[in-house]
Design an enzyme around this catalytic site. Structure first.
Site, PDB file in Angstrom:
ATOM      1  N   TYR A 158       0.856  -1.199   0.000  1.00 46.74           N
ATOM      2  CA  TYR A 158       0.000   0.000   0.000  1.00 46.74           C
ATOM      3  C   TYR A 158       0.895   1.253   0.000  1.00 46.74           C
ATOM      4  CZ  TYR A 158      -4.439   2.503   0.625  1.00 46.74           C
ATOM      5  OH  TYR A 158      -5.536   3.318   0.458  1.00 46.74           O
ATOM      6  N   LYS A 165      -3.274   8.247   3.112  1.00 49.13           N
ATOM      7  CA  LYS A 165      -4.461   8.014   3.947  1.00 49.13           C
ATOM      8  C   LYS A 165      -4.230   8.497   5.389  1.00 49.13           C
ATOM      9  CE  LYS A 165      -7.242   6.140   0.874  1.00 49.13           C
ATOM     10  NZ  LYS A 165      -8.265   6.982   0.203  1.00 49.13           N
TER      11      LYS A 165
HETATM   12  P1  NAD Z   1     -12.493   3.685  -8.215  1.00 49.03           P
HETATM   13  O1  NAD Z   1     -11.392   3.499  -9.188  1.00 49.03           O
HETATM   14  O2  NAD Z   1     -13.842   3.262  -8.621  1.00 49.03           O
HETATM   15  O3  NAD Z   1     -12.549   5.199  -7.712  1.00 49.03           O
HETATM   16  C1  NAD Z   1     -11.432   6.038  -7.708  1.00 49.03           C
HETATM   17  C2  NAD Z   1     -11.887   7.336  -8.348  1.00 49.03           C
HETATM   18  O4  NAD Z   1     -10.860   8.326  -8.256  1.00 49.03           O
HETATM   19  C3  NAD Z   1     -12.240   7.188  -9.838  1.00 49.03           C
HETATM   20  O5  NAD Z   1     -13.566   7.581 -10.044  1.00 49.03           O
HETATM   21  C4  NAD Z   1     -11.279   8.143 -10.513  1.00 49.03           C
HETATM   22  O6  NAD Z   1     -11.848   8.784 -11.631  1.00 49.03           O
HETATM   23  C5  NAD Z   1     -11.031   9.148  -9.386  1.00 49.03           C
HETATM   24  N1  NAD Z   1      -9.862   9.987  -9.602  1.00 49.03           N
HETATM   25  C6  NAD Z   1      -8.566   9.630  -9.737  1.00 49.03           C
HETATM   26  N2  NAD Z   1      -7.800  10.709  -9.974  1.00 49.03           N
HETATM   27  C7  NAD Z   1      -8.639  11.792  -9.970  1.00 49.03           C
HETATM   28  C8  NAD Z   1      -8.465  13.184 -10.176  1.00 49.03           C
HETATM   29  N3  NAD Z   1      -7.255  13.702 -10.433  1.00 49.03           N
HETATM   30  N4  NAD Z   1      -9.545  13.997 -10.115  1.00 49.03           N
HETATM   31  C9  NAD Z   1     -10.769  13.484  -9.884  1.00 49.03           C
HETATM   32  N5  NAD Z   1     -11.007  12.177  -9.680  1.00 49.03           N
HETATM   33  C10 NAD Z   1      -9.948  11.338  -9.737  1.00 49.03           C
HETATM   34  O7  NAD Z   1     -12.012   2.904  -6.886  1.00 49.03           O
HETATM   35  P2  NAD Z   1     -12.620   2.829  -5.409  1.00 49.03           P
HETATM   36  O8  NAD Z   1     -12.000   1.634  -4.824  1.00 49.03           O
HETATM   37  O9  NAD Z   1     -14.087   2.955  -5.436  1.00 49.03           O
HETATM   38  O10 NAD Z   1     -11.963   4.105  -4.672  1.00 49.03           O
HETATM   39  C11 NAD Z   1     -12.713   5.128  -4.059  1.00 49.03           C
HETATM   40  C12 NAD Z   1     -12.117   5.517  -2.702  1.00 49.03           C
HETATM   41  O11 NAD Z   1     -12.256   4.416  -1.806  1.00 49.03           O
HETATM   42  C13 NAD Z   1     -10.633   5.850  -2.722  1.00 49.03           C
HETATM   43  O12 NAD Z   1     -10.388   6.921  -1.828  1.00 49.03           O
HETATM   44  C14 NAD Z   1     -10.002   4.586  -2.171  1.00 49.03           C
HETATM   45  O13 NAD Z   1      -8.750   4.873  -1.566  1.00 49.03           O
HETATM   46  C15 NAD Z   1     -11.034   4.214  -1.153  1.00 49.03           C
HETATM   47  N6  NAD Z   1     -10.981   2.837  -0.645  1.00 49.03           N
HETATM   48  C16 NAD Z   1     -11.036   1.775  -1.521  1.00 49.03           C
HETATM   49  C17 NAD Z   1     -11.012   0.470  -1.032  1.00 49.03           C
HETATM   50  C18 NAD Z   1     -11.053  -0.711  -1.955  1.00 49.03           C
HETATM   51  O14 NAD Z   1     -10.654  -1.799  -1.557  1.00 49.03           O
HETATM   52  N7  NAD Z   1     -11.535  -0.583  -3.172  1.00 49.03           N
HETATM   53  C19 NAD Z   1     -10.938   0.263   0.355  1.00 49.03           C
HETATM   54  C20 NAD Z   1     -10.896   1.366   1.218  1.00 49.03           C
HETATM   55  C21 NAD Z   1     -10.909   2.645   0.698  1.00 49.03           C
HETATM   56  O1  0WE Z   2      -7.126   2.899  -1.730  1.00 46.39           O
HETATM   57  C1  0WE Z   2      -7.148   1.894  -2.421  1.00 46.39           C
HETATM   58  C2  0WE Z   2      -6.818   1.990  -3.897  1.00 46.39           C
HETATM   59  C3  0WE Z   2      -5.681   2.938  -4.126  1.00 46.39           C
HETATM   60  C4  0WE Z   2      -5.118   2.998  -5.513  1.00 46.39           C
HETATM   61  C5  0WE Z   2      -5.029   1.908  -6.364  1.00 46.39           C
HETATM   62  C6  0WE Z   2      -4.422   2.061  -7.613  1.00 46.39           C
HETATM   63  C7  0WE Z   2      -4.222   0.917  -8.550  1.00 46.39           C
HETATM   64  C8  0WE Z   2      -4.047   1.334  -9.996  1.00 46.39           C
HETATM   65  C9  0WE Z   2      -4.590   4.196  -5.917  1.00 46.39           C
HETATM   66  N1  0WE Z   2      -3.989   4.369  -7.111  1.00 46.39           N
HETATM   67  C10 0WE Z   2      -3.910   3.325  -7.955  1.00 46.39           C
HETATM   68  N2  0WE Z   2      -3.269   3.513  -9.166  1.00 46.39           N
HETATM   69  C11 0WE Z   2      -3.242   2.581 -10.152  1.00 46.39           C
HETATM   70  O2  0WE Z   2      -2.594   2.775 -11.188  1.00 46.39           O
HETATM   71  N3  0WE Z   2      -7.448   0.686  -1.827  1.00 46.39           N
HETATM   72  C12 0WE Z   2      -7.689   0.627  -0.411  1.00 46.39           C
HETATM   73  C13 0WE Z   2      -7.456  -0.589  -2.566  1.00 46.39           C
HETATM   74  C14 0WE Z   2      -6.103  -1.202  -2.390  1.00 46.39           C
HETATM   75  O3  0WE Z   2      -5.036  -0.723  -3.055  1.00 46.39           O
HETATM   76  C15 0WE Z   2      -3.926  -1.447  -2.636  1.00 46.39           C
HETATM   77  C16 0WE Z   2      -4.326  -2.372  -1.674  1.00 46.39           C
HETATM   78  C17 0WE Z   2      -5.728  -2.211  -1.497  1.00 46.39           C
HETATM   79  C18 0WE Z   2      -6.600  -2.953  -0.538  1.00 46.39           C
HETATM   80  C19 0WE Z   2      -2.605  -1.342  -3.012  1.00 46.39           C
HETATM   81  C20 0WE Z   2      -1.656  -2.190  -2.459  1.00 46.39           C
HETATM   82  C21 0WE Z   2      -2.045  -3.116  -1.491  1.00 46.39           C
HETATM   83  C22 0WE Z   2      -3.381  -3.226  -1.088  1.00 46.39           C
END
Ligand code: NAD
Ligand code: 0WE
Length: 258
Positions: A158, A165
């Site tokens: 991560y 975060k």
């Molecule tokens: P996602 O890819 O669906 O959403 C990420 C969004 O970020 C996308 O809509 C993308 O367009 C937007 N984005 C990236 N760069 C941007 C920019 N410069 N301006 C505007 N928008 C931008 O993935 P997700 O997993 O739904 O992520 C949403 C949030 O949830 C993030 O903050 C992520 O860290 C958090 N999160 C995700 C998980 C997981 O496991 N998926 C767990 C905990 C927290």
């Molecule tokens: O916050 C996140 C996603 C963050 C994320 C993921 C990507 C993958 C593709 C941000 N930027 C990018 N850029 C890319 O090009 N999560 C909580 C999901 C997530 O991401 C990880 C995790 C988990 C869970 C990354 C490494 C290890 C675990």
């Protein structure tokens, strides 16, 4: 009770039907909120078309491009909200980005450019959006952001996102302290791992999900709609006494030591 009719809610971070923001938007809509949606614009306008199609059933009254790296786009978004809505009640911050090469390998290899970009998009954007929302939240409001346990404890790979975060969670507290007197509440939801566009780009995400399914008290992962329900609660009057908090929506995973 949990009723968001008459509330104007701006949702950022919808990319597709797997986005956590999409789960949140659906549940806010179900609770009666009037929605605005922003998306990350791209050159070919493909994102715009896809997201527009997806959100159509929720009948958003505002639909705008907003790249959070661009102050002018943030300003334009909130200008339009001021014009069309007059006031804003709810802001959902649900976006993050780091370079793929910074999400594996040695953390000490993180580049200066990669660090700045990850913290600009994933952390600073909450501050920038909250600052622009503040003058429009004239009747109080609720701001909710999405975080991950990797900002508090080390989760392999991560890496730079963990630092982003950690900064995001501390920003929740400073913003809550500043905006509380205006009855604007600021909270974070720490979601367990969910398969989305962002997480699918991560090597080993399926193994992490299987690990959570074995260890978490509920023996499963959470869904986008469960995160949406928690966000809807935090935005409702039911949560009127809650600000500056991080609420874990992770099937209980965070409490476990082993
Ligand atoms: P996602 O890819 O669906 O959403 C990420 C969004 O970020 C996308 O809509 C993308 O367009 C937007 N984005 C990236 N760069 C941007 C920019 N410069 N301006 C505007 N928008 C931008 O993935 P997700 O997993 O739904 O992520 C949403 C949030 O949830 C993030 O903050 C992520 O860290 C958090 N999160 C995700 C998980 C997981 O496991 N998926 C767990 C905990 C927290
Ligand atoms: O916050 C996140 C996603 C963050 C994320 C993921 C990507 C993958 C593709 C941000 N930027 C990018 N850029 C890319 O090009 N999560 C909580 C999901 C997530 O991401 C990880 C995790 C988990 C869970 C990354 C490494 C290890 C675990």
């Amino acid at each position: 009770m949990l009723n968001l009719t008459g509330k104007n809610a701006l949702v950022t971070g919808i990319a597709n039907n797997r986005s956590i923001a999409w789960g949140i938007a659906q549940q806010l809509h179900k609770a009666g909120a009037n929605l605005g949606v922003t998306y990350l614009p791209d050159d070919k306008g493909r994102f715009e078309k896809k997201v527009a199609e997806l959100v159509k059933p929720l009948e958003p009254s505002i639909f705008l491009p907003c790249n959070v790296q661009d102050d002018a786009q943030i300003q334009a978004t909130f200008e339009e909200i001021g014009k069309q809505w007059g006031k804003l009640d709810i802001l959902i911050h649900c976006l993050a980005f780091a370079n793929k090469e910074d999400l594996s390998g040695d953390f000490s290899n993180t580049s200066r450019q990669g660090f700045s970009q990850a913290l600009d998009i994933s952390t600073y954007s909450l501050i920038g959006l909250a600052g622009a929302a503040k003058p429009l939240m004239t009747e109080g409001g609720s701001i909710v952001t999405l975080t991950y346990v990797g900002g508090v404890k080390v989760i392999p790979n991560y890496n730079v996102m963990g630092i982003a975060k950690a900064g995001l969670e501390m920003s929740v507290r400073y913003l809550a302290s500043e905006l509380g007197p205006q009855n604007i509440r600021v909270n974070g939801i720490s979601a367990g791992p969910i398969r989305t566009l962002a997480s699918s780009g991560v090597g080993g995400i399926l193994d992490m999900i299987h690990h959570v399914e074995k260890v978490a008290p509920l023996r499963r992962t959470v869904t986008q709609l469960e995160v949406g329900n928690a966000a809807t609660f935090l935005c409702s009057d039911l949560a009127s006494g809650i600000t500056g908090q991080i609420l874990y929506v992770d099937a209980g995973y965070e409490i476990m030591g082993m």
